[in-house]
Design an enzyme around this catalytic site. Structure first.
Site, PDB file in Angstrom:
ATOM      1  N   LYS A 114       0.855  -1.186   0.000  1.00 35.40           N
ATOM      2  CA  LYS A 114       0.000   0.000   0.000  1.00 35.40           C
ATOM      3  C   LYS A 114       0.894   1.240   0.000  1.00 35.40           C
ATOM      4  O   LYS A 114       1.928   1.261   0.688  1.00 35.40           O
ATOM      5  CB  LYS A 114      -0.891  -0.018   1.245  1.00 35.40           C
ATOM      6  CG  LYS A 114      -1.916   1.108   1.290  1.00 35.40           C
ATOM      7  CD  LYS A 114      -2.855   0.974   2.490  1.00 35.40           C
ATOM      8  CE  LYS A 114      -3.935   2.044   2.493  1.00 35.40           C
ATOM      9  NZ  LYS A 114      -4.879   1.901   3.615  1.00 35.40           N
ATOM     10  N   SER A 134      -9.836   1.881   2.545  1.00 36.61           N
ATOM     11  CA  SER A 134      -8.954   2.681   1.734  1.00 36.61           C
ATOM     12  C   SER A 134      -7.884   1.854   1.015  1.00 36.61           C
ATOM     13  O   SER A 134      -7.263   2.355   0.088  1.00 36.61           O
ATOM     14  CB  SER A 134      -8.244   3.732   2.616  1.00 36.61           C
ATOM     15  OG  SER A 134      -7.431   3.092   3.582  1.00 36.61           O
ATOM     16  N   SER A 157     -10.262  -0.547   6.783  1.00 41.61           N
ATOM     17  CA  SER A 157      -9.668  -0.447   5.442  1.00 41.61           C
ATOM     18  C   SER A 157      -8.918  -1.663   4.923  1.00 41.61           C
ATOM     19  O   SER A 157      -8.502  -1.674   3.774  1.00 41.61           O
ATOM     20  CB  SER A 157      -8.733   0.753   5.382  1.00 41.61           C
ATOM     21  OG  SER A 157      -9.491   1.919   5.197  1.00 41.61           O
TER      22      SER A 157
END
Ligand code: GLN
Length: 486
Positions: free
Chosen positions: A78, A153, A177
């Protein structure tokens, strides 16, 4: 050798047998990223050169018979994790050209274990969102239906694994998330206990809630990843000084007699009827494996969303104060004076959702309102935590849905902030309490994957992974593959 659907555990066997080399495997994924990521938009930055160099090194280690469970396994990170010399954006214009000067502890651990990083994945700006529509780099598309969101997210990390653009990925979870995008993309995602994994080098959103974790194709893979990611770190005083168990050795424990808490409130909320039916079906599978279902109450769960949307913005307003146009990231053109430099750099560098949260958080922390909002939210958080402590006196794991519905359409919830926030209604309470929680695939609703959420007691990731693995031995929802993108 089916690479498209392969888990880390399967790839390990291929690599060790010499069916494929780490270099070939890396090229396989890099080629797929070239072919399919134009339509999916899962990667913000690709690191093909360093990936190939790590793959060459990994092949040598494998040839010497010294491979760990991750040597030569291509993963994605990420874009919230700093990697030295690599662009690290947090999905924001503010950091669009930021090259990290150091590497996050978790990324170092994965690299030391021999994992190969293919690139940095797309995400909601500063991890604020539930749909990945808040990224400066454009929305990510769900591989199961390109007109739908992958969740957020960590949407890029989820969609990249689901589309076969990496074998596994890292995500972060502040209020859901990891679990929510895992659910919407048909993956296994684990948010460990708060403090189980170091946050050093992970760009902060809400420090008392942020936690990194793995996003994978199976519970076994999540156990493999967690073994390498977890552990104390002198650089992060909130990283727990607890030994890291051998999660992979506990996967086959018998779950006969395991006490599973079922909270009716999860089903009384706005839960899609088909998602509810699939959740109940999954509970019956667990029962057939010998688990005992026990009704429990989490009386304060209804207040979790309200408490979270005071606490998380309050902490983000403090954390994001450092982006002032001077020390890091974006600076506006031709500022008139210092005040103009601050205001325009922040005004131009941050997106809408981030600004909204900074405003809410600054307000909630301001003199005269602190007690009424922030102080009260913290007291609610304590009650929610107490609910879990009491529940775990009676049960070993709590099981329910991860999200109220399957993936929704891109743009469908853009109008109403509250509708978007309601996505996290089932995930936020575990974040506030700091207990570990995971999502595993539990079936399809209208051809879209949905997730089953397992919530565990503090530091008891092993029981969650064991239960998830046993469920995956008895079902094959986790083996379903998203259609190939155009
Ligand atoms: N969707 C939640 C939010 O927008 C949770 C985000 C997260 O876990 N990073 O804050």
């Amino acid at each position: 050798m089916n690479l498209r659907s392969a888990t880390i555990a399967e790839l390990r066997a291929f690599l060790d047998r010499g069916d494929i080399s780490a270099v070939e495997l890396t090229d396989y994924y890099l080629d797929r990223i070239d072919r399919f990521d134009k339509s999916l938009n899962t990667y913000i930055t690709r690191t093909a050169d360093t990936a190939r160099a790590s793959a060459i090194a990994a092949d040598k280690v494998i040839a010497q018979g010294k491979a760990t469970s991750l040597t030569g396994i291509p993963i994605a990170e990420k874009d919230l994790f700093c990697i030295e010399g690599t662009r690290t954006t947090a999905g924001s214009k503010m950091l669009a050209n930021f090259k990290a000067p150091y590497t996050a502890t978790v990324s170092t651990k994965l690299a030391n274990a021999g994992a190969i990083t293919l690139g940095k994945t797309n995400m909601d700006e500063f991890a604020m969102g539930s749909s990945n529509e808040n990224s400066y780099f454009g929305p990510v598309r769900n591989p199961w239906d390109l007109n739908r969101v992958p969740g957020g997210s960590s949407g890029g990390s989820a969609a990249a694994v689901a589309a076969g653009l990496c074998a596994a990925s890292t995500g972060t979870d502040t209020g859901g998330s990891i679990r929510q995008p895992a659910a919407l993309c048909g993956l296994t995602g684990l948010k460990p206990t708060y403090g189980r994994i170091s946050r050093w080098g992970m760009i902060a959103f809400a420090s008392s809630l942020d936690q990194a974790g793995p996003m994978t194709r199976s519970a076994e893979d999540a156990a493999i990843m967690l073994e390498h990611m977890a552990g104390h770190d002198p650089q992060d005083s909130t990283a727990l000084a607890e030994p890291v168990p051998a999660y992979t050795s506990a996967l086959n424990n018998d779950i006969k007699g395991l006490r599973i808490g079922v909270c009716q409130a999860f089903f009384d909320t706005d839960l899609d009827a088909e998602v509810a039916a699939k959740t109940r079906e999954a509970l019956r599978v667990l029962e057939s494996l010998g688990a005992k279902l026990i009704d429990i109450a989490l009386p304060h769960m209804a207040y979790s969303l309200g408490a979270y949307y005071v606490i998380a913005p309050a902490e983000c307003s403090a954390n994001l104060a450092r982006f002032d146009g001077i020390r890091y990231g974006y600076r506006c053109e031709n500022p008139e004076d210092l005040q103009d430099l601050y205001t325009r750099s922040r005004g131009e560098g941050f997106g809408q959702e981030v600004k909204k949260r900074i405003l809410v958080g600054t307000f909630a922390l301001s003199a005269g309102y602190y007690d009424a909002f922030y102080g009260r939210a913290q007291r609610v958080r304590r009650l929610i935590k107490q609910d879990f402590v009491e529940a775990f006196n009676q049960v070993d794991v709590i099981v329910g849905p991860t999200t109220p519905t399957p993936a929704f359409g891109i743009g469908a919830k853009a109008e109403s902030g509250v509708d978007m926030y309601l996505q996290d209604i089932f995930t936020i309470s575990a974040s506030l309490a700091g207990v570990p929680a995971m999502s595993i695939p539990a079936g399809l609703v209208a051809d879209l994957p949905i997730g089953l959420q397992l919530i565990g007691n503090y530091l008891d990731e092993a029981t969650l992974l064991n239960l998830a693995h046993q469920f995956q031995q008895a079902t094959d929802w986790h083996t379903l593959i998203a259609p190939e993108a155009p």
